[in-house]
Scaffold this active site. Structure first.
Site, short mmCIF file in Angstrom:
data_model
loop_
_atom_site.label_atom_id
_atom_site.label_comp_id
_atom_site.label_asym_id
_atom_site.label_seq_id
_atom_site.Cartn_x
_atom_site.Cartn_y
_atom_site.Cartn_z
N GLU A 155 0.86 -1.29 -0.02
CA GLU A 155 0.05 0.10 0.31
C GLU A 155 0.87 1.16 -0.11
O GLU A 155 1.67 1.55 0.75
CB GLU A 155 -0.92 0.09 1.15
CG GLU A 155 -1.89 1.14 1.24
CD GLU A 155 -2.77 1.23 2.48
OE1 GLU A 155 -3.18 0.04 3.05
OE2 GLU A 155 -3.15 1.93 2.84
N ASP A 189 4.62 -13.98 11.69
CA ASP A 189 3.38 -14.53 11.47
C ASP A 189 2.35 -13.20 11.47
O ASP A 189 1.92 -13.03 12.52
CB ASP A 189 3.25 -15.65 12.26
CG ASP A 189 1.88 -16.36 12.01
OD1 ASP A 189 0.90 -15.47 11.23
OD2 ASP A 189 1.60 -17.28 12.49
N HIS A 198 -2.48 10.54 -0.52
CA HIS A 198 -2.35 9.12 -1.62
C HIS A 198 -1.93 9.87 -3.07
O HIS A 198 -1.26 9.30 -3.73
CB HIS A 198 -3.42 8.35 -1.62
CG HIS A 198 -3.94 7.48 -0.48
ND1 HIS A 198 -3.14 6.23 -0.56
CD2 HIS A 198 -4.61 7.41 0.55
CE1 HIS A 198 -3.35 5.70 0.59
NE2 HIS A 198 -4.28 6.53 1.45
#
Ligand code: MEV
Length: 422
Positions: free
Chosen positions: A82, A276, A374
């Site tokens: 992202e 994990d 963004h």
């Protein structure tokens, strides 16, 4: 002085960045080469990690700068698909530096293993007998991993819970295990399986499920930071963030997104270091709901100076040895860049990154709306896509953002115009 404060890091080329990271972390030429070339995980290594391998997949690995945690500078490797997340973490960490960065701490690295005991006639009697045989249970558990005990870890305690379930009453035994620098799921699973026959014998039931719990409430990391109001845009921004935080406290729909922002940071560090991420996600969200109401993993308030104070607490079942942390070549280099000496320290870094990420997301939404941030990166990508290089990428991108039209056709026009003007 070794500092993670590297102004303009984002403007450097990949090779220049690698040079700075190499210097900071003392990487070898081979390690730099490994990061530089994609496909660092050989197919044969991948084939030993999981089943039915046909390939590998990759994520970008970036470095969050500016992190000062407990007075120590860290460059933080983050693997994520992202855009904006790494920039946001770096930016938040820069703002936190003004008041000393992040203060972090953690509990001992204690994992919980569960044994579900079925068919026990007198649960309270069984509870008593299990607890009075604690020492023996711990001894059997520790025989499974003498090395762990030598390293200062091992089974520590036994707890008993009596639960009413849809299938009737059951006893749940918790084995608490200090797994030191390993994430520890394997060790714990081995131990709960090993102690089960003894527990069955003394308690008179059948041990059914024997497995680690991902709700690692005994393995917590906390971080705290003060964001000076002047550093983050003034009183209005502080109040705007607090309003957004109150929204998350009051509403699970907002809170899930709030905590997702936290996990953007935590999981990116987990993926970079071969940990994990599902275990972390499961633990974090269950922990967020521990009161019976889903709540933010962070807490925000204003201090008497009007500065914004943030805190985070979350379970961090992570390791720096074993599993992919040792098998994945990039994970090894990431751990070296981080320079963490223990799994606890890694958890503390993750907590700080989670807090920074949450702050950055809330600030961006409060101040300009998330899309604008963004947009900048998106515009840079478009500029590069139409052929801009070096500084021209920024010039084209800035113009696109100014015009509020982030489109390839317009980017091409702007680029051609700049090229004509020389
Ligand atoms: C996006 O990946 C994460 C955010 O939605 C988090 C938030 O809303 O706080 C920006």
């Amino acid at each position: 002085m070794r500092t993670s404060r590297i102004p303009g890091f984002y403007k450097l080329s990949v090779d220049e960045r690698l040079e700075r990271v190499k210097e900071f972390a003392g990487l070898t030429d081979e390690e730099v080469e490994l990061l530089r070339r994609t496909g660092a995980l050989e197919i044969e290594q991948a084939n030993r990690m999981v089943e039915n391998v046909v390939g590998t997949t990759e994520l970008p690995l970036g470095i969050a700068t500016n992190f000062l945690i407990n007075g120590r500078d860290y460059l933080v490797p983050m693997a994520i698909e992202e855009p904006s997340v790494i920039a946001a973490a770096s930016n938040a960490a820069k703002m936190a530096r003004e008041r000393g960065g992040f203060q972090a701490e953690s509990t001992d690295p204690i994992m919980i293993g569960q044994i579900q005991l079925l068919g026990v006639r007198d649960p309270y009697k069984a509870e008593e007998v299990i607890l009075s045989n604690k020492e023996e249970i711990i001894k059997i558990a520790n025989e499974q991993d003498p090395l762990l005990a030598k390293l200062g870890g091992g089974a520590r305690d036994v707890e008993v819970r009596i639960l009413d379930s849809p299938a009737g009453r059951m006893i749940v035994v918790h084995l608490l295990v200090d797994t030191r620098d390993a994430m520890g799921a394997n060790i714990v699973n081995t131990m709960v399986e090993a102690v089960s026959p003894f527990i069955e014998r003394i308690a008179g039931g059948d041990a059914h499920f024997r497995i680690v719990s991902n709700l690692a409430t005994r393995r917590l990391a906390r971080a705290r930071a003060v964001f000076a109001k002047e550093a983050i845009g003034g009183e209005e921004v502080v109040d705007g963030i607090l309003q957004g935080y109150a929204f998350a406290v009051a509403d699970p729909y907002r809170c899930a997104t709030h905590n997702k922002g936290v996990m953007n940071g935590v999981v990116a560090v987990a993926l970079a270091t071969g940990n994990d991420s599902r275990a972390l996600e499961a633990g974090a969200h269950a922990y967020a709901a521990r009161s019976g109401r889903y709540q933010p993993l962070t807490r925000w308030e204003k201090n008497e100076d009007g500065d914004l104070v943030g805190e985070i607490e979350l379970p961090v079942a992570v390791g720096i040895i074993g599993g992919a942390t040792g098998a994945h070549p990039v994970a090894k280099v990431s751990l070296k860049i981080l320079g963490v000496k223990t799994a606890r320290e890694l958890g503390e870094v993750m907590a700080a990154v989670g807090l920074a990420q949450n702050f950055a997301a809330m600030r961006a939404i409060a101040v300009e709306g998330i899309q604008r941030g963004h947009m900048k990166l998106h515009a840079r990508n478009i500029a590069a896509m139409v052929g801009a290089r070096g500084e021209t990428i920024d010039r084209v991108a800035e113009q696109l953002v100014r015009e509020g039209r982030i489109r390839a056709d317009r980017a091409k026009e702007i680029l051609e115009e700049l090229q004509r003007r020389g």
